[in-house]
Every structure is written in structure tokens, then in C-alpha cells.
Write a protein that holds these residues in place. Structure first.
Motif, PDB file in Angstrom:
ATOM      1  N   LYS A 171       4.918  15.462  -3.046  1.00 44.97           N
ATOM      2  CA  LYS A 171       3.853  14.759  -3.768  1.00 44.97           C
ATOM      3  C   LYS A 171       3.456  13.467  -3.055  1.00 44.97           C
ATOM      4  O   LYS A 171       4.305  12.690  -2.637  1.00 44.97           O
ATOM      5  CB  LYS A 171       4.324  14.407  -5.190  1.00 44.97           C
ATOM      6  N   GLY A 172       2.158  13.238  -2.938  1.00 48.58           N
ATOM      7  CA  GLY A 172       1.651  11.973  -2.420  1.00 48.58           C
ATOM      8  C   GLY A 172       1.904  10.850  -3.417  1.00 48.58           C
ATOM      9  O   GLY A 172       2.384  11.083  -4.520  1.00 48.58           O
ATOM     10  N   GLY A 173       1.553   9.630  -3.031  1.00 49.02           N
ATOM     11  CA  GLY A 173       1.743   8.483  -3.919  1.00 49.02           C
ATOM     12  C   GLY A 173       3.214   8.139  -4.079  1.00 49.02           C
ATOM     13  O   GLY A 173       4.048   8.530  -3.257  1.00 49.02           O
ATOM     14  N   THR A 174       3.519   7.400  -5.142  1.00 47.66           N
ATOM     15  CA  THR A 174       4.912   7.039  -5.415  1.00 47.66           C
ATOM     16  C   THR A 174       5.162   7.059  -6.911  1.00 47.66           C
ATOM     17  O   THR A 174       4.440   6.402  -7.675  1.00 47.66           O
ATOM     18  CB  THR A 174       5.276   5.636  -4.855  1.00 47.66           C
ATOM     19  N   LYS A 223       5.577   3.807  -8.513  1.00 43.35           N
ATOM     20  CA  LYS A 223       4.373   2.966  -8.477  1.00 43.35           C
ATOM     21  C   LYS A 223       4.585   1.759  -7.546  1.00 43.35           C
ATOM     22  O   LYS A 223       5.707   1.433  -7.165  1.00 43.35           O
ATOM     23  CB  LYS A 223       3.984   2.479  -9.875  1.00 43.35           C
ATOM     24  N   SER A 224       3.487   1.186  -7.177  1.00 35.97           N
ATOM     25  CA  SER A 224       3.555   0.054  -6.267  1.00 35.97           C
ATOM     26  C   SER A 224       2.653  -1.053  -6.808  1.00 35.97           C
ATOM     27  O   SER A 224       1.783  -0.814  -7.639  1.00 35.97           O
ATOM     28  CB  SER A 224       3.083   0.485  -4.878  1.00 35.97           C
ATOM     29  N   ARG A 242      -4.818   7.527   2.355  1.00 38.72           N
ATOM     30  CA  ARG A 242      -3.511   7.089   1.851  1.00 38.72           C
ATOM     31  C   ARG A 242      -2.822   8.139   0.988  1.00 38.72           C
ATOM     32  O   ARG A 242      -1.657   7.963   0.623  1.00 38.72           O
ATOM     33  CB  ARG A 242      -3.696   5.842   0.972  1.00 38.72           C
ATOM     34  N   GLY A 243      -3.530   9.189   0.610  1.00 44.16           N
ATOM     35  CA  GLY A 243      -2.967  10.140  -0.345  1.00 44.16           C
ATOM     36  C   GLY A 243      -2.683  11.491   0.281  1.00 44.16           C
ATOM     37  O   GLY A 243      -2.738  11.669   1.491  1.00 44.16           O
ATOM     38  N   GLY A 244      -2.405  12.439  -0.561  1.00 41.20           N
ATOM     39  CA  GLY A 244      -2.190  13.804  -0.111  1.00 41.20           C
ATOM     40  C   GLY A 244      -0.718  14.144   0.030  1.00 41.20           C
ATOM     41  O   GLY A 244       0.135  13.270   0.125  1.00 41.20           O
ATOM     42  N   SER A 245      -0.461  15.431   0.030  1.00 33.93           N
ATOM     43  CA  SER A 245       0.898  15.933   0.205  1.00 33.93           C
ATOM     44  C   SER A 245       1.368  15.599   1.614  1.00 33.93           C
ATOM     45  O   SER A 245       0.656  15.842   2.575  1.00 33.93           O
ATOM     46  CB  SER A 245       0.874  17.448  -0.019  1.00 33.93           C
ATOM     47  N   GLY A 267       0.834  -1.199   0.000  1.00 34.86           N
ATOM     48  CA  GLY A 267       0.000   0.000   0.000  1.00 34.86           C
ATOM     49  C   GLY A 267       0.868   1.248   0.000  1.00 34.86           C
ATOM     50  O   GLY A 267       1.846   1.316   0.732  1.00 34.86           O
ATOM     51  N   ASP A 268       0.535   2.218  -0.837  1.00 32.31           N
ATOM     52  CA  ASP A 268       1.368   3.415  -0.873  1.00 32.31           C
ATOM     53  C   ASP A 268       1.042   4.322   0.308  1.00 32.31           C
ATOM     54  O   ASP A 268       0.001   4.178   0.953  1.00 32.31           O
ATOM     55  CB  ASP A 268       1.159   4.178  -2.182  1.00 32.31           C
TER      56      ASP A 268
END
Lengths: 328, 328, 328, 328
Positions: A67-70, A73-74, A261-264, A15-16
Motif C-alpha cells: 500500500k502507498g502512503g503511510t 500518517k505524516s 508520491r503515491g501508488g503501490s 512528505g510521504d
């Protein structure tokens, strides 16, 4: 004796969580700082098997700290659970000249890293990236602090409407095995009750508490529920149960879901990611392997991957008392 | 032997910071939880002198956990620096039946509390509330974490326009005596250089670093400057100096100012405020006095006020290295 | 008769603003939707002169709708003000097969577009991107709505500390020629007074108003000042003047600066950017040229570039009255 | 001839929305500005029946312009649907010296106001407060712009995790009868598809569109669904259906829920609330009654309550086309 490391691979897996990009940036730039090459591996272990690689220099991680996420990618990889898959992955790393691996992820990802290390004597280092904060050996995982702020911000909004209508809200937050998010965000958001996997409050005490809360003059209430709460009821069943027993309540449910799970990332998560990335790379360069870098008592530390996987960072029991007192 | 405490006064003093309201709420509710009365004192020591008081029960602090500023207001009081003023203040507390005092503020406020304690043998307990994080005995002061997020959010915005125009920005942040905000927010925001009071980088190294940064292919840069930086130049003079020596740069200055003191507190600050408020009240009820409650290595602890006043929480020198590596 | 357009160039020019990326995305995807090629031009007119181009397909604008700044970067170009520079620029476009141009920027950028159109009979279309909202032919420029939210959010934070300390704050916001930001954000933030270029309130009335405000029981006050205010004093001189005449006030100044230009665009700005991009491209494909697309009375419209440059979107005078009433 | 109005009552009713407090503040201060008294009525029509009133002066609405929810609270009242209830309510107003009423709410609340006006010849004025934007006679209801920003902010976070995992997300937003939020926030958030009550896209076209999106190289997708979408399936059934037909997709659902109703209002909503409050009070003072104040084509206007109740502000069909083009 460990051979000199000339090229380090980095991947994100599972999970990111916010802060993963800041950690990638830190790994890449620490490599550059020490004159070591860095290879980005896309989509976690799956990309390692498929040879989905990209050379990364310090400029390839410009403007991602916030930046959120990756950007790498995961993914979850079934193939990596087979010996065959891992052999392919190893061969790809060898072909690409990679001598060591930094894995950013949760305990599932670390298990993969440990097996990989064992089978191929390949140096690995883990960085804990998950919002759940359930990993032994670090008081904070990457993304946890950001998720707390996201949850608290959402509940602040819900409270606006709850208190305008004198309503009771059940708010479900993430945390299948650990109540860290629920407990901390619950206190932060001023929740009247907090239901977590680590403690079975019991439906009777919940009823009692809500009645007391109403009697004390509170016109609206928020109950924060971890998804892994052990009451044996999901949040909608819980609502039905309470409605049946406290018909005077007008109850609503809110499931916060994946936005957690997201967001800055918060400043804390960005700084933590920067520190852990430095430590991960430098530890590999010092010949260490099979550890997770983490933060304990404000100090960056190493924990053997094996321990990080088996254990769980415990809930601070003091916080349960604080929560009780705060809902006076 | 300390007499039984039946009523506790609470005030906020000095510069306000996010989380002060959450701390007031915690003090008030912890009092209620233990069956002790609580008196709100407006405008810090000045209100104590003027008898500007309000009885506070658990419902008088509803819906403030997420509010910036302080509902009790803050002020600096010259009169409290006189013996006469303090006698008046003490008499007012005695008349109102107050047995002990919780002071939420910075080291100036704590000095007042210590003197007050000494002169009247009056039990006092301090809670560190300031965004600067410059108080000995706590790794985090109330509002510091929120201020970091505010600063990082502002610099993210500034970076949008900086990188659109390939510009260099000098961003001044708060911190007259301590570089905590500059150092952490600088790393969090991906600053190329960070100028803090604790370390004199020197103008030559700054020039050199900016030239290297440009040479490495960075098209825009952020330099974070603590207001108390020791270069002997304010941020506008700094700009002029750099412009003179690096005429190829298009430079802008941004002074973030007082907005750093406001805003809804982060989850961390709300939880910290809740914990410190509980500890402050319960320590008074246990007969302790003249301490500051703080958090060290994730544990709530007591530090003698005297030490809290004299010392400073030190900069983590590791972060200077991390900052250097990150700007590779 | 206009020849068929097969390839459209797009650039951003002048001060950047939130929503420019959303507009670029819209132009690129509208081109793709209609089977027309799209060429991204970096750094505005300067990049046009230098041939700093990049082919753009629908996937090259993934995940930018929510990003501040401009991925095409912006610059001011002195060379484009010369005939020679423009000839070079035109030749580059012709060589690249570009038949028409979309210019995202303010009135300076539109002037360049108009001259370019006139000299080379080259189809151009303007999209208003500036936070100042000072362009005739559109009630909203891209970034204006976002800037209003940024300003209001900052002043909310400042108010937290202002009201904790019973202080008066002068807050300077952007707007050299137009008071749109000051007037709307001032009302939005609950300012007691708003000083804009369009109206000279006069120092006497300001003094009077502040005195009345204090007399009416307000303990803190915010005065919002547009940078282009016509009082003949900058915001620091204003502070000094008021302090001299109303010594009972504790005054602080905050200059919000460039952060007003950055940040993730509001929903309004993203939708507006999407609509204007569609209209700009489709108008070019219909053979129109030399217009600015804008929004008037909620409808997307075309205004001749010449008019857009000469005129200014006027302040809504009703708002001055609303502001007066709100500060009762 | 209408008798002179000396005292105006104000209430909020129905679902709350951001900006209601700013509207209350505007009504109260406009009354004060014109020397008219103002009475706050708690909990909508129910509080009118129970005489739950509070005199309000300009200082009683300090520091609420930026607060979500409604300080007057809201409620739905069954009793007010009876003649008996309304007689009681009317008597209470008369006893309190109230001559006219401002109702802030949605069409249900306006229906109550209209009946009340008819039965007792009591001057009423409506202000549209609902996030759904579904009221005829105003292009924007209070809270709608804020809700759009909240939704877009949530989907930005979801997109972080969606694109890290190459996932498809269905995001349900509010809007039982109107697709305004879904359509605008969908475009703003860069959704691939938007499902709204006003248009039945059809499951086949949805499938086709998602397949095309994947084929075009998009690795993740967001589908925004209004809760009142007419597909005959709720968002979870929709997920199951798509999963069955497009098994290559990894799908998640997110229901944003009540947080859309809360939060600090956007600048737009605060300014709109201020303008509408002024107009509502001044229209009553001019002897008008039975209207809703709204904004059309940027101008504050009056619409007969009857029309406001019966009609709906229509979706801008142009936006459906824009949405299609944007998902190229």
C-alpha cells in the motif's frame, strides 16, 4: 552503557513516499521477532507530542506491504521545533515505556531526531523515506524507484499523444533540490532534453538541441524538467520562451504533481524497506544510535545522522552523457 | 592491434526480456553518436547465418525504449553450434562490412559469442539480457527488475482473493537455476515462505512454518516457489503433499509462466539498458573485446565473457533472514 | 404490507471479484444516507450462522473503493444448505435486529438468498459479483470489466515474448460455463482464435485456422481458451494435439488462474458497484424483495432472483464474427 | 445507386485517443476480409490534401491493437476548411482510387466529413474517437473508458498522499464541454465533490459540503473538477477561494493534463474499436454514407453525422445522486 531496549516507537514524518508502509511493517515484525514491543506513533512528531499512540503487533501490519502512503500518517510539526514541544514528546514516550525511536522520513525529519537524541540521550535510528533520493548515505531512498516508474509510465502516455500530433511537451517532475527523478526518468522515458538543478544547460543550448532534434527527423519531443531547475524560469515561462524562439513548435506543458508520491511500491522499494527496517531495529538492539540505515553499493549500511542531513547523494554524472547520446 | 571499427552488428538471442529493445536502441544511437554504422541482425545467430540483416540509424529505434520483447526477434540456433554454421555467419558479417558484434542475451548466447570470437578473432561484447539474473559479473540483468514488478503485481492480485477466502496459494515463478526472482518477489509480495534452488528448506520445515503461520493468526498465506526448487517435487505435487498433511488448508496453485518475460520495462531496466549499450559500443571502439558489460555496486563494469559464463551471481543470503523475519 | 426496515445486513459470498468492496461501501453509505443501520456479515452465509457480525458506519468503508477482494471475506457454507443452519442464521439476524439482507455474489449465493427469503419471508436483494459475467439480468457483473483488463494486460505481455520468438501460445482464462471473458479479452488482445463453451469450433477448423494464419504471414499467434471449452481436451492436451499435427509450431501454454479474480477494480466496476448498491438498498426500503439489481442497456434494473439464477447472460454472437474478421 | 466500393481510405483527426489504433486495425482488416483495398491517410485531412498516403494490408496493422496514440498520426487542418483545400484532397483520393472514407475523430472531424460528403457526393462514415465522450449517438466514444481508468489510477495515487497528510486535493480532469470523465472518475475514485459543466453546484454548497465532510470524520478529501466547470473560476482560483474560507484545510492542486489522452487502451475500448471498424466498413459496402457508427444500449448503431455533430451524449443524472450518496 546503553540500557536494554524493551520497546521501540516508530513514526513517519515529512512528505510521504511509497514503501513507508513496508518499512513500518518491517520495523513492527522485526521487533516481534526479537521479542521487543513496538509502539506506532501517529502523525509524526506532532502525534508524539499529543500522545497519539497505538500498540502494534505483527498482525497489525498485515496486508500493507503493497500500500502507498503511510498508515501512521505524516505531518509537519511546528511545536516539535520548540524545546517545550520536545519535552512533552519525550515525556509521552517515557510514560509509554518506549526506549528507542525509528524515524522514517527525509532530512527534516532526521534533524528532529538528532536534536531529540542529543537533548534526551534517546536512541534514534533513521530510515530514508522520500521520493527525491537526495539524502547522503544511501543510493536509494524509499519511494524513489516507485516514483521513477510512475513518472516513466505517465510520460509514456504523454508520448502517445505527443507523437500522434508531432508536438513538444515540457513535463515537470518533482525534485526541488535534486535532479535524480528528472535525470533517470528522463532517460527511461526517452526524453530529448533533461533540465536539472545540478546543471544549468542554458536556454541557448536548449534551443539549439531542440532545433537539432527536429532537423534529425524527430517529429515529437519530450523535455523533462525538475521543479528545482536552475534556469530561472518555471516550466510555463520556459514554454513561452521556446514558443517565441521556435514558433514552428506546438508546445504543451504537463505538471505531474503529487501523484508521484503515491501508488503501490515497486518490488525494489518493498524489499529495500524490509531490509532497512530489520537493520534499524537490530542496530538499536545492538546499542547503536543516531544513525541512518541506507543502502550503498547494494549493501545495507549505517551513516551518522549528522552526515545524512548535511550531505546529498550526488547525481551520477555519467548519466548526463548517456542522456546526450540517447537523444542522438 | 585492433583495426578501426566502422560498423557494429547487434543481435538478441535466447529468451527475450524487457529492456532488450532499450538496449538495441542504445547500441544503435551510440554507434550513430560516434559516427559508426550499425547493422541489426534478426533472430539471433540464426539470422546471422541466414543474412537476415537491416541497416539501423537513430530513427529506426524511435519509440521502442518502452516496448517489451525485441524488435530484432530472438531464436535458438542449432546450426550455429556447428563450425559450418559459424563460418557462414562470419562470412555474412564480413560481406556486410561488420567489424564487431554486440550480443544481448544470457549465458548460452555468450558462449556462442566467445566461440565466435575465438575462431575468427572477431570483436564481441555481451549485454546480459534475461529475467533470471543468474549471470556472474552483474548485479542486475536486463528485465530482472521488470519481472520482479510483474510477479509482485500478480501476487498482489492473488492475495486479494487468497485473503478473501482464507486460502493458501502456491505461486510458481521463473528461475530454473536461480532463486533471485522468487526470493526478491517473495519478500516484496509478503510471502510466508519462499522455496529456491539455492536452499533446500525441507518439507518438514515447510509444514512446520505453515502451521506456525496459521497459529499466529494469519488467515491466508502465499508460498512462492522457484521453478527450479530442489525439493524434488513440482508445485502441484507440493500442493498434494501439504494438503495431505495439513488438511485444514484450502490450497490453490498458480503458475505465472511466460508473462514474466514480457511487458513494458521498468525505469530501472530502461536506464540500465541505456548505460550498458553505451558501454558496450564504446568498449568495442576502444579496442576491447570478449567482455560482458554489467553493473556491479551501481557502476558499469566489464567482466571477461568466460567468467560471466562460468559463474553465477549469488543470492544475497541476508535476504533469507529478512524473509524469515518478515513472515513473523 | 412490509414492515419498516431499520437495519440491513450485507454479505459477500462465493468466489470474490473486484468491485465487491465498492459495493459494500455503497450499501453501507446508502444505508447511512437514509438513516438506516447497516450490519456487516463476515464470511458469507457461514458467518451468518456463526453470528460473525460487525456494525458498519460510513467511516468503516473509507478507502476501500479501490481495493480488490472483500473486506467482509467470503466463504462457501455447507451448513447453510441445511434447514438447521438457516434457522440458526435467521435467528442471529433477528437477534441483531436485521430486517433485510443484501447478498453480493453469484448464482449459488442467490439460490441461498432465495431459499432464505422463502423460508423466513425475509427481504433479500442480490448484487451480481463474479468475474464470469454469466448471470441473467445484467450485462455486466461486478469484476468482469476488471478481469477483462487483467487478462488483456497479461496477454499483451505474453505477446511480447511470443512475437520475439515466433511462437504459438495457448492462454487459458477463467469461464467454466461462459465464454464472456475469453471472447472479449480474446478480441481485445488480438487473439487469432478463441475457444469458448458456447461454440464448438472443432479441432479441424482450429488446425485449419492456425495454418491459414501462418500462411498469411503471421509469425506468432495467441489462442485464448475458456477453461470450460467444449473440445473435450484441456489446454495442455490441446497443445499436444496441435504439436502433433503442426510440428512446425513452437507452442507454449499459459494458465492465468486466480490472479484474474483480484486487483484494483476498473472505474467501470467501481461506478457500477456504487450504482447497484444504491439501488439494492433503496429497493429494499421501498418494500421490494427477492430481486437482483443489475444493469441492462446502461440502465439499473431489477430482475427476480429466480430468473437471475436460472438464466445466463448470453454471448453476443456478433462478437464471434468480429473475432473472425479481426484475425484476417 | 451507389457504385461498387473497391478501396476505402481511413484517417484519424482531431485530438487522439486510446483505441484509435485498434479502430484503424479493424478498418484495415475488415477491408481485407471483404476483398476491398485500404489506404491509410496520414495526419488527418492535412495529409489528405498533401497526398500523404500508404497502402495498408492486414499485416501492416500487426501488434497495434494495444498501442495508444495513432499510427496514422493526427492533425488539425486549416486548409481543409477552405473549398480549395478540399478540392485538392478530393482529387488526391480520386487519383489514389479511393471510393469511400472512414474518419476516426470527434465532432470537428465529423463536420469536415459531412461537408466533404456533400460537396463531392463522397461516401463517408465516422467513428467516434475522443476521450471526452461528448458525442451524440454513442454511449461510449473510443478512449473514454481508458481515460476513466487512467484518471482513477492517478487519483488513487493522490489519495495515498492526501490521506497520509489529511489534505484536501483539487484534481482537474479533461472535459471542456462535458462532465462525463469528471463524474464517472469522481465516483470511481471516491471523490467527495465533483464539479462539472452541466451543473453549477455553487461555491456556497461546495463550502458547505466540505465542512460537512470534515465534520463527519473524513480526514482527507478529493474534489474532482472538469476543466470546463462553470463556476467561473479555474482550479487554482478555486483553491484560493476555499483556502480563504476554510483556512483549516491544507489544500493542493493537481492538473492531470494530456496523459489522460494516452496509454494502452482498455479491453472495452479495444473491443469497441473492433466492432465499430467492422460496422463502418460494412455499412459503406452496403451503400450507406454520412453516418457515425456508435454503440447505444450495448448495440452497434448508425446515427446520421448531422445529428452526431449537433447533439451531445447527456450526463446520466442518476450519477449525481449516486455521487451525493457515496460521499456520505
Amino acid at each position: 552503557m546503553s540500557k536494554t531496549i524493551k520497546k521501540i516507537g516508530v513514526l513517519t514524518s515529512g512528505g510521504d513516499s511509497p514503501g513507508m508502509n513496508a518499512a513500518i511493517r518491517s520495523v513492527v515484525r522485526t521487533c516481534a521477532f526479537h521479542g521487543v514491543e513496538c509502539l506506532g506513533i501517529y502523525r509524526g512528531y506532532q502525534g508524539m507530542i499529543e500522545g497519539d499512540f497505538k500498540e502494534m503487533g505483527p498482525r497489525s501490519v498485515n496486508n500493507i506491504v503493497n500500500k502507498g502512503g503511510t498508515i501512521l500518517k505524516s505531518a509537519r510539526s511546528k511545536e516539535f521545533m520548540t524545546k517545550e514541544g520536545r519535552i512533552k514528546a519525550h515525556q509521552n514516550l517515557v510514560n509509554a515505556g518506549v526506549d528507542a525511536l525509528v524515524v522514517i522520513g527525509g532530512d527534516g525529519s532526521f534533524t528532529g531526531a538528532e536534536v531529540f537524541n542529543e537533548e534526551f540521550d534517546f536512541p534514534v535510528m533513521g530510515i530514508p523515506g522520500t521520493i527525491d533520493n537526495d539524502i547522503f548515505g544511501t543510493s536509494h531512498t524509499l519511494g524513489y524507484d516507485t516514483a521513477l516508474n510512475t513518472v516513466v509510465d505517465c510520460i509514456d502516455k504523454i508520448r502517445d499523444t505527443a507523437s500522434s500530433h508531432n508536438r513538444l511537451f515540457f513535463v515537470e517532475v518533482m525534485g526541488r533540490d535534486a535532479g535524480h527523478i528528472a535525470l533517470n526518468a528522463g532517460i527511461g522515458a526517452g526524453a530529448e532534453e533533461i533540465l536539472i538543478p545540478e546543471e544549468d544547460l542554458g536556454l541557448d543550448r536548449l534551443l539549439e538541441s531542440l532545433q537539432k532534434s527536429k532537423a534529425s527527423g524527430k517529429s515529437s519531443s519530450i523535455v523533462v524538467v525538475a521543479e528545482g531547475d536552475k534556469m530561472g524560469k518555471n516550466v510555463f515561462e520556459l514554454k513561452d520562451y521556446i514558443e517565441q524562439h521556435l514558433p514552428e513548435y506546438d508546445i504543451r506543458v504537463s505538471v505531474l504533481g503529487h501523484m508521484q508520491r503515491g501508488g503501490s511500491p515497486s518490488c525494489f522499494d518493498r524489499v529495500l524497506a524490509s531490509r532497512l527496517g530489520v537493520k534499524a531495529v537490530e542496530s538499536l538492539l545492538e546499542g547503536k544510535s543516531n544513525y541512518m540505515v541506507g543502502i550503498l553499493q547494494d549493501v545495507v549500511t549505517l551513516t551518522p545522522l549528522e552526515q545524512a542531513i548535511k550531505g546529498h547523494y550526488p547525481i551520477d554524472l555519467e548519466l548526463l552523457r548517456v542522456s546526450d547520446i540517447m537523444s542522438t
